[in-house]
Design a protein around this motif. Structure first.
Motif, PDB file in Angstrom:
ATOM      1  N   LEU A 134       0.749  -0.921  -0.185  1.00  0.00           N
ATOM      2  CA  LEU A 134      -0.244  -0.387   0.527  1.00  0.00           C
ATOM      3  C   LEU A 134       1.458   1.001  -0.171  1.00  0.00           C
ATOM      4  O   LEU A 134       0.608   2.152  -0.847  1.00  0.00           O
ATOM      5  N   ASN A 135       1.668   1.467   1.081  1.00  0.00           N
ATOM      6  CA  ASN A 135       2.988   2.332   1.286  1.00  0.00           C
ATOM      7  C   ASN A 135       3.675   2.755  -0.313  1.00  0.00           C
ATOM      8  O   ASN A 135       3.793   3.651  -0.710  1.00  0.00           O
ATOM      9  N   GLY A 136       4.158   1.530  -0.868  1.00  0.00           N
ATOM     10  CA  GLY A 136       5.485   1.438  -1.622  1.00  0.00           C
ATOM     11  C   GLY A 136       4.611   2.197  -2.742  1.00  0.00           C
ATOM     12  O   GLY A 136       4.841   2.739  -3.748  1.00  0.00           O
ATOM     13  N   LEU A 137       3.460   1.432  -2.908  1.00  0.00           N
ATOM     14  CA  LEU A 137       2.450   1.674  -4.530  1.00  0.00           C
ATOM     15  C   LEU A 137       1.792   3.456  -4.113  1.00  0.00           C
ATOM     16  O   LEU A 137       2.035   4.458  -5.396  1.00  0.00           O
ATOM     17  N   THR A 138       1.461   4.089  -3.320  1.00  0.00           N
ATOM     18  CA  THR A 138       0.663   4.996  -2.679  1.00  0.00           C
ATOM     19  C   THR A 138       2.575   6.108  -2.953  1.00  0.00           C
ATOM     20  O   THR A 138       1.714   6.558  -3.887  1.00  0.00           O
ATOM     21  N   ALA A 139       3.303   5.321  -3.241  1.00  0.00           N
ATOM     22  CA  ALA A 139       5.046   6.695  -3.293  1.00  0.00           C
ATOM     23  C   ALA A 139       5.004   6.613  -5.054  1.00  0.00           C
ATOM     24  O   ALA A 139       5.040   7.254  -5.587  1.00  0.00           O
ATOM     25  N   LEU A 140       4.919   5.817  -5.332  1.00  0.00           N
ATOM     26  CA  LEU A 140       5.145   5.189  -6.537  1.00  0.00           C
ATOM     27  C   LEU A 140       4.220   5.842  -7.631  1.00  0.00           C
ATOM     28  O   LEU A 140       4.636   6.016  -8.401  1.00  0.00           O
ATOM     29  N   GLN A 141       2.838   5.476  -7.171  1.00  0.00           N
ATOM     30  CA  GLN A 141       2.284   6.335  -8.044  1.00  0.00           C
ATOM     31  C   GLN A 141       1.931   7.548  -7.608  1.00  0.00           C
ATOM     32  O   GLN A 141       1.436   8.470  -8.838  1.00  0.00           O
ATOM     33  N   ALA A 142       1.904   8.183  -6.498  1.00  0.00           N
ATOM     34  CA  ALA A 142       1.935  10.086  -6.825  1.00  0.00           C
ATOM     35  C   ALA A 142       3.410  10.125  -7.428  1.00  0.00           C
ATOM     36  O   ALA A 142       3.379  11.569  -8.557  1.00  0.00           O
ATOM     37  N   LEU A 143       4.195   9.366  -7.322  1.00  0.00           N
ATOM     38  CA  LEU A 143       6.106  10.050  -8.523  1.00  0.00           C
ATOM     39  C   LEU A 143       5.362  10.408  -9.730  1.00  0.00           C
ATOM     40  O   LEU A 143       5.939  11.257 -10.647  1.00  0.00           O
ATOM     41  N   ASP A 144       4.322   9.079 -10.055  1.00  0.00           N
ATOM     42  CA  ASP A 144       4.291   8.823 -11.707  1.00  0.00           C
ATOM     43  C   ASP A 144       3.218   9.881 -12.116  1.00  0.00           C
ATOM     44  O   ASP A 144       3.827  10.419 -12.970  1.00  0.00           O
ATOM     45  N   LEU A 145       2.583  10.445 -10.926  1.00  0.00           N
ATOM     46  CA  LEU A 145       1.815  11.509 -11.480  1.00  0.00           C
ATOM     47  C   LEU A 145       2.085  12.888 -11.619  1.00  0.00           C
ATOM     48  O   LEU A 145       1.700  13.415 -12.507  1.00  0.00           O
ATOM     49  N   THR A 233       5.219  26.055  -1.422  1.00  0.00           N
ATOM     50  CA  THR A 233       6.161  25.520  -1.351  1.00  0.00           C
ATOM     51  C   THR A 233       6.987  25.253  -3.331  1.00  0.00           C
ATOM     52  O   THR A 233       8.024  25.145  -3.171  1.00  0.00           O
ATOM     53  N   VAL A 234       5.489  25.093  -4.228  1.00  0.00           N
ATOM     54  CA  VAL A 234       5.707  25.082  -5.224  1.00  0.00           C
ATOM     55  C   VAL A 234       5.861  25.645  -6.469  1.00  0.00           C
ATOM     56  O   VAL A 234       5.236  26.616  -6.231  1.00  0.00           O
ATOM     57  N   ARG A 235       6.570  25.807  -7.095  1.00  0.00           N
ATOM     58  CA  ARG A 235       6.470  27.116  -8.499  1.00  0.00           C
ATOM     59  C   ARG A 235       5.443  27.008  -9.212  1.00  0.00           C
ATOM     60  O   ARG A 235       4.647  26.016  -9.173  1.00  0.00           O
ATOM     61  N   ARG A 236       5.308  28.429  -9.417  1.00  0.00           N
ATOM     62  CA  ARG A 236       4.116  28.787 -10.280  1.00  0.00           C
ATOM     63  C   ARG A 236       4.402  27.260 -11.554  1.00  0.00           C
ATOM     64  O   ARG A 236       5.193  27.664 -12.157  1.00  0.00           O
ATOM     65  N   GLY A 237       2.935  26.914 -12.320  1.00  0.00           N
ATOM     66  CA  GLY A 237       3.242  25.887 -12.862  1.00  0.00           C
ATOM     67  C   GLY A 237       3.553  24.939 -12.698  1.00  0.00           C
ATOM     68  O   GLY A 237       4.037  24.120 -13.694  1.00  0.00           O
ATOM     69  N   GLY A 238       3.778  24.331 -11.786  1.00  0.00           N
ATOM     70  CA  GLY A 238       4.649  23.126 -11.201  1.00  0.00           C
ATOM     71  C   GLY A 238       2.872  22.061 -10.310  1.00  0.00           C
ATOM     72  O   GLY A 238       2.886  22.442 -11.354  1.00  0.00           O
ATOM     73  N   THR A 239       4.124  21.244 -10.486  1.00  0.00           N
ATOM     74  CA  THR A 239       3.055  19.893  -9.660  1.00  0.00           C
ATOM     75  C   THR A 239       2.772  19.609  -8.231  1.00  0.00           C
ATOM     76  O   THR A 239       3.873  19.749  -6.815  1.00  0.00           O
ATOM     77  N   PHE A 240       1.599  19.016  -7.832  1.00  0.00           N
ATOM     78  CA  PHE A 240       1.041  18.796  -6.227  1.00  0.00           C
ATOM     79  C   PHE A 240       0.480  17.955  -6.476  1.00  0.00           C
ATOM     80  O   PHE A 240      -0.334  17.892  -6.820  1.00  0.00           O
ATOM     81  N   VAL A 241       0.502  16.512  -5.562  1.00  0.00           N
ATOM     82  CA  VAL A 241       0.104  15.673  -5.598  1.00  0.00           C
ATOM     83  C   VAL A 241      -0.097  15.528  -4.255  1.00  0.00           C
ATOM     84  O   VAL A 241       0.319  15.056  -2.725  1.00  0.00           O
ATOM     85  N   ALA A 242      -1.430  15.485  -3.184  1.00  0.00           N
ATOM     86  CA  ALA A 242      -2.092  15.133  -2.714  1.00  0.00           C
ATOM     87  C   ALA A 242      -1.992  12.898  -2.119  1.00  0.00           C
ATOM     88  O   ALA A 242      -2.035  12.774  -3.398  1.00  0.00           O
ATOM     89  N   VAL A 243      -1.585  12.972  -0.932  1.00  0.00           N
ATOM     90  CA  VAL A 243      -1.741  11.293  -0.914  1.00  0.00           C
ATOM     91  C   VAL A 243      -3.477  10.588  -0.097  1.00  0.00           C
ATOM     92  O   VAL A 243      -3.993   9.929   0.115  1.00  0.00           O
ATOM     93  N   ARG A 257       0.025  22.053 -11.866  1.00  0.00           N
ATOM     94  CA  ARG A 257      -1.119  21.543 -11.501  1.00  0.00           C
ATOM     95  C   ARG A 257      -1.372  20.351  -9.935  1.00  0.00           C
ATOM     96  O   ARG A 257      -0.802  20.067  -9.642  1.00  0.00           O
ATOM     97  N   VAL A 258      -2.916  20.102 -10.012  1.00  0.00           N
ATOM     98  CA  VAL A 258      -3.125  19.308  -8.130  1.00  0.00           C
ATOM     99  C   VAL A 258      -3.618  17.887  -8.624  1.00  0.00           C
ATOM    100  O   VAL A 258      -4.832  18.206  -9.343  1.00  0.00           O
ATOM    101  N   HIS A 259      -3.417  17.186  -8.331  1.00  0.00           N
ATOM    102  CA  HIS A 259      -3.253  15.829  -8.377  1.00  0.00           C
ATOM    103  C   HIS A 259      -3.704  15.298  -6.610  1.00  0.00           C
ATOM    104  O   HIS A 259      -3.549  15.394  -6.305  1.00  0.00           O
ATOM    105  N   ASN A 260      -4.195  14.097  -6.982  1.00  0.00           N
ATOM    106  CA  ASN A 260      -4.618  12.816  -6.231  1.00  0.00           C
ATOM    107  C   ASN A 260      -4.223  12.407  -6.413  1.00  0.00           C
ATOM    108  O   ASN A 260      -4.881  11.171  -7.389  1.00  0.00           O
ATOM    109  N   VAL A 261      -3.400  11.166  -5.215  1.00  0.00           N
ATOM    110  CA  VAL A 261      -3.357   9.400  -6.187  1.00  0.00           C
ATOM    111  C   VAL A 261      -4.366   8.728  -5.178  1.00  0.00           C
ATOM    112  O   VAL A 261      -4.648   8.961  -3.833  1.00  0.00           O
ATOM    113  N   TRP A 262      -4.914   8.148  -5.631  1.00  0.00           N
ATOM    114  CA  TRP A 262      -6.140   6.778  -5.864  1.00  0.00           C
ATOM    115  C   TRP A 262      -5.419   6.090  -5.611  1.00  0.00           C
ATOM    116  O   TRP A 262      -5.242   5.120  -7.573  1.00  0.00           O
TER     117      TRP A 262
END
Length: 316
Positions: A134-145, A233-243, A257-262
């Motif tokens: 669960l935790n490893g996949l959450t981190a991996l999929q967040a980085l992919d986003l 903390t993120v620059r303009r036009g950067g990317t943010f992923v919540a878990v 760009r704001v994403h949530n990792v499902w």
């Protein structure tokens, strides 16, 4: 066989041990004899009714209890038709990612789709292996986003936690420059995991990160659910992923760009994580083990507020 389910939401005492019929694998499924099951915050959120209240699941009832537990390590002892990749006797890890499943991994055995299961790492025991899916996949999929190029800058909040720790290591593995935030006592830990820069908890996060990375980081993985503070903390036009969802997903200010990792089960990605563990490039951490019969105590400890560096793991 034994299994923990919930028939009415509540505190840790809502976990109920029951004798249930042993499940049989259907087509494309395997049955795993459970050797270890990690305890995660999503288990507590399922048990308490928080996920049902958020509209993410139908919820439990006396007529249809909900199973608890996502992570599992164990041995395949039966396979359904069409399964050729795994055979009985294979030591595996897997993920039960259905919120409304009648049987989770807090059990003597669990049936999973074969595409949610892969062979376990050879270099660690079942207890440590159970903390990976669960935790490893959450981190991996967040980085992919995020999809940041090598050399990009990344903030990881909650960097000493289970998801955050994996995110730091996996990001460093991809050649990213990691800024980690955690308790000051955890600076050595997160730097050992691969963080190049560190901000102690309690500092004004936006100012502190921008002092280290002028203009802000290219992306952020918000494992600590700091929301707007991490977005700053993120620059303009950067990317943010919540878990997770809900209020921890901030508005996309400044073109970010704001994403949530499902999280989703993925055997191929689990195999990637397993290979990194066996290569000594990904670190599993166990806070403590408890017998499966003490699942209620595990949830009491999970929700006590005491820091856990790693996961609690139940052992049938």
């Amino acid at each position: 066989m034994r299994a923990f389910t919930v028939t009415a939401p509540g505190g840790p005492e809502a976990l109920t041990a029951a004798d249930v019929e042993e499940p049989a694998p259907g087509p494309g499924q395997v049955r795993v004899r459970v050797a270890a099951a990690a305890v995660n915050p999503v288990d507590a959120a399922t048990r308490s009714g928080a996920l049902a209240d958020a509209g993410l699941m139908a919820g439990s009832s006396a007529d249809r209890p909900v199973g608890i537990g996502w992570d599992v390590a164990g041995v395949v002892d039966a396979v359904g038709t069409g399964v050729t990749r795994l055979t009985p006797g294979d030591r595996v890890i897997g993920l039960q990612d259905r919120l409304d499943a009648p049987l989770g991994t807090y059990a003597d055995a669990v049936v999973l789709d074969v595409d949610a299961v892969t062979r376990a790492p050879r270099t660690i025991d079942d207890v440590h292996a159970a903390t990976l899916p669960l935790n490893g996949l959450t981190a991996l999929q967040a980085l992919d986003l995020l999809d940041l190029p090598p050399g990009g800058t990344l903030l990881v909040t909650g960097a000493a936690g289970a998801v955050g720790g994996y995110a730091v290591e996996l990001a460093a593995e991809r050649g990213l420059r990691v800024v980690a935030t955690a308790s000051a006592d955890d600076e050595t830990l997160v730097r050992d995991l691969g963080a190049e820069l560190f901000v102690p908890r309690g500092a004004h996060l936006g100012d502190a990160v921008r002092a280290l990375v002028p203009g802000g980081v290219d992306g952020a993985v918000d494992a600590a659910l700091l929301a707007a503070a991490a977005l700053d903390t993120v620059r303009r036009g950067g990317t943010f992923v919540a878990v997770n969802g809900g209020p921890a997903v901030p508005l996309p200010l400044r073109g970010i760009r704001v994403h949530n990792v499902w999280i989703r089960a993925d055997a191929a990605q689990l195999a990637q994580l397993t290979a990194l563990v066996d290569a000594g490039r990904l670190t599993t951490r166990v806070a403590a083990t408890l017998p499966l019969a003490e699942a209620v105590e595990a949830h009491v400890r999970l929700e006590s507020g005491a820091p856990l560096r790693g996961r609690l793991v139940l052992v049938p």
